[in-house]
Structures are given as C-alpha cells and as structure tokens.
Scaffold this motif. Structure first.
Motif, PDB file in Angstrom:
ATOM      1  N   SER A 163      10.674  38.216  45.352  1.00  0.00           N
ATOM      2  CA  SER A 163      10.023  38.105  43.821  1.00  0.00           C
ATOM      3  C   SER A 163       8.948  36.976  43.888  1.00  0.00           C
ATOM      4  O   SER A 163       8.759  36.172  44.781  1.00  0.00           O
ATOM      5  N   PRO A 164       8.004  37.383  42.709  1.00  0.00           N
ATOM      6  CA  PRO A 164       7.133  36.428  42.617  1.00  0.00           C
ATOM      7  C   PRO A 164       7.546  35.115  42.278  1.00  0.00           C
ATOM      8  O   PRO A 164       7.033  33.939  42.781  1.00  0.00           O
ATOM      9  N   GLN A 165       8.742  34.928  41.521  1.00  0.00           N
ATOM     10  CA  GLN A 165       9.639  33.546  41.297  1.00  0.00           C
ATOM     11  C   GLN A 165      10.005  33.023  42.548  1.00  0.00           C
ATOM     12  O   GLN A 165       9.503  31.738  43.095  1.00  0.00           O
ATOM     13  N   GLN A 166      10.297  33.785  43.523  1.00  0.00           N
ATOM     14  CA  GLN A 166      10.579  33.161  44.867  1.00  0.00           C
ATOM     15  C   GLN A 166       9.274  32.608  45.763  1.00  0.00           C
ATOM     16  O   GLN A 166       9.321  31.625  46.231  1.00  0.00           O
ATOM     17  N   VAL A 167       8.072  33.241  45.215  1.00  0.00           N
ATOM     18  CA  VAL A 167       6.878  32.719  46.097  1.00  0.00           C
ATOM     19  C   VAL A 167       6.568  31.321  45.592  1.00  0.00           C
ATOM     20  O   VAL A 167       6.420  30.291  46.224  1.00  0.00           O
ATOM     21  N   HIS A 168       6.722  31.034  44.051  1.00  0.00           N
ATOM     22  CA  HIS A 168       6.562  29.740  43.451  1.00  0.00           C
ATOM     23  C   HIS A 168       7.674  28.800  44.098  1.00  0.00           C
ATOM     24  O   HIS A 168       6.937  27.757  44.277  1.00  0.00           O
ATOM     25  N   ARG A 169       8.905  29.185  44.269  1.00  0.00           N
ATOM     26  CA  ARG A 169       9.627  28.236  45.107  1.00  0.00           C
ATOM     27  C   ARG A 169       9.262  27.970  46.397  1.00  0.00           C
ATOM     28  O   ARG A 169       9.268  26.616  47.058  1.00  0.00           O
ATOM     29  N   LEU A 170       8.924  28.946  47.251  1.00  0.00           N
ATOM     30  CA  LEU A 170       8.558  28.920  48.552  1.00  0.00           C
ATOM     31  C   LEU A 170       7.320  27.845  48.678  1.00  0.00           C
ATOM     32  O   LEU A 170       7.159  27.202  49.488  1.00  0.00           O
ATOM     33  N   ALA A 171       6.153  28.089  47.619  1.00  0.00           N
ATOM     34  CA  ALA A 171       5.122  27.327  47.823  1.00  0.00           C
ATOM     35  C   ALA A 171       5.256  25.710  47.628  1.00  0.00           C
ATOM     36  O   ALA A 171       4.471  25.088  47.856  1.00  0.00           O
ATOM     37  N   GLN A 172       6.603  25.430  46.990  1.00  0.00           N
ATOM     38  CA  GLN A 172       6.777  24.020  47.087  1.00  0.00           C
ATOM     39  C   GLN A 172       7.267  23.345  48.374  1.00  0.00           C
ATOM     40  O   GLN A 172       7.244  22.124  48.607  1.00  0.00           O
ATOM     41  N   ARG A 173       7.664  24.230  49.175  1.00  0.00           N
ATOM     42  CA  ARG A 173       8.094  23.700  50.526  1.00  0.00           C
ATOM     43  C   ARG A 173       6.755  23.178  51.352  1.00  0.00           C
ATOM     44  O   ARG A 173       5.699  23.488  51.247  1.00  0.00           O
ATOM     45  N   GLU A 174       7.153  21.933  52.194  1.00  0.00           N
ATOM     46  CA  GLU A 174       6.119  21.276  52.879  1.00  0.00           C
ATOM     47  C   GLU A 174       5.523  22.129  53.870  1.00  0.00           C
ATOM     48  O   GLU A 174       4.606  22.095  54.263  1.00  0.00           O
ATOM     49  N   ASP A 175       6.280  23.254  54.746  1.00  0.00           N
ATOM     50  CA  ASP A 175       5.906  24.011  55.533  1.00  0.00           C
ATOM     51  C   ASP A 175       5.178  25.304  55.031  1.00  0.00           C
ATOM     52  O   ASP A 175       4.505  26.021  55.985  1.00  0.00           O
TER      53      ASP A 175
END
Length: 70
Positions: free
Chosen positions: A18-30
């Motif tokens: 989901s787009p919400q998950q993209v926002h969470r993934l974008a917070q990851r350092e990798d």
C-alpha cells in the motif's frame, strides 16, 4: 535520454504494498533515497526501487503467516 521515475503510487505497485507501507519503508535506512521531494511527494529512480526489491526478495507484504493448529 529518459529517466524512469517513480512516485509513491508507482513504488507501491512495484513492491505490491500500500502507499502507506511505502511511507513506512521510506523511513528505513536501507531504502533508496528519493532523488527529489516535491509538494506532491517523494520521487525515486525506478531502478533504485527495483534493485532494492530484488535485494529484499525474501520480504513479503502483509503480516507473517501464523501456523494453524492441527
């Protein structure tokens, strides 16, 4: 020369999240750094996201499956 770019909706489609998950993934350092941040949101190079997805192929969207009792 055309550069393939991806916004949140395109990244969500590439990763099957989901787009919400993209926002969470974008917070990851990798996770790949966006190449631009517009009023409409972040923009990534499509190849960066595709490469990241290949490197994290063991990652599956959603919750992990829980074993069912017999």
């Amino acid at each position: 020369m055309r550069i393939a770019l991806a916004g949140t909706a395109e990244v969500a489609a590439i990763l099957d999240v989901s787009p919400q998950q993209v926002h969470r993934l974008a917070q990851r350092e990798d996770f790949p750094e966006p190449v631009a941040e517009l009023h409409a949101g972040r923009i990534w190079l499509k190849t960066d996201v595709e490469n990241w997805a290949r490197e994290h192929a063991d990652r599956r969207p959603g919750r992990p499956e829980t074993p069912r009792p017999d």
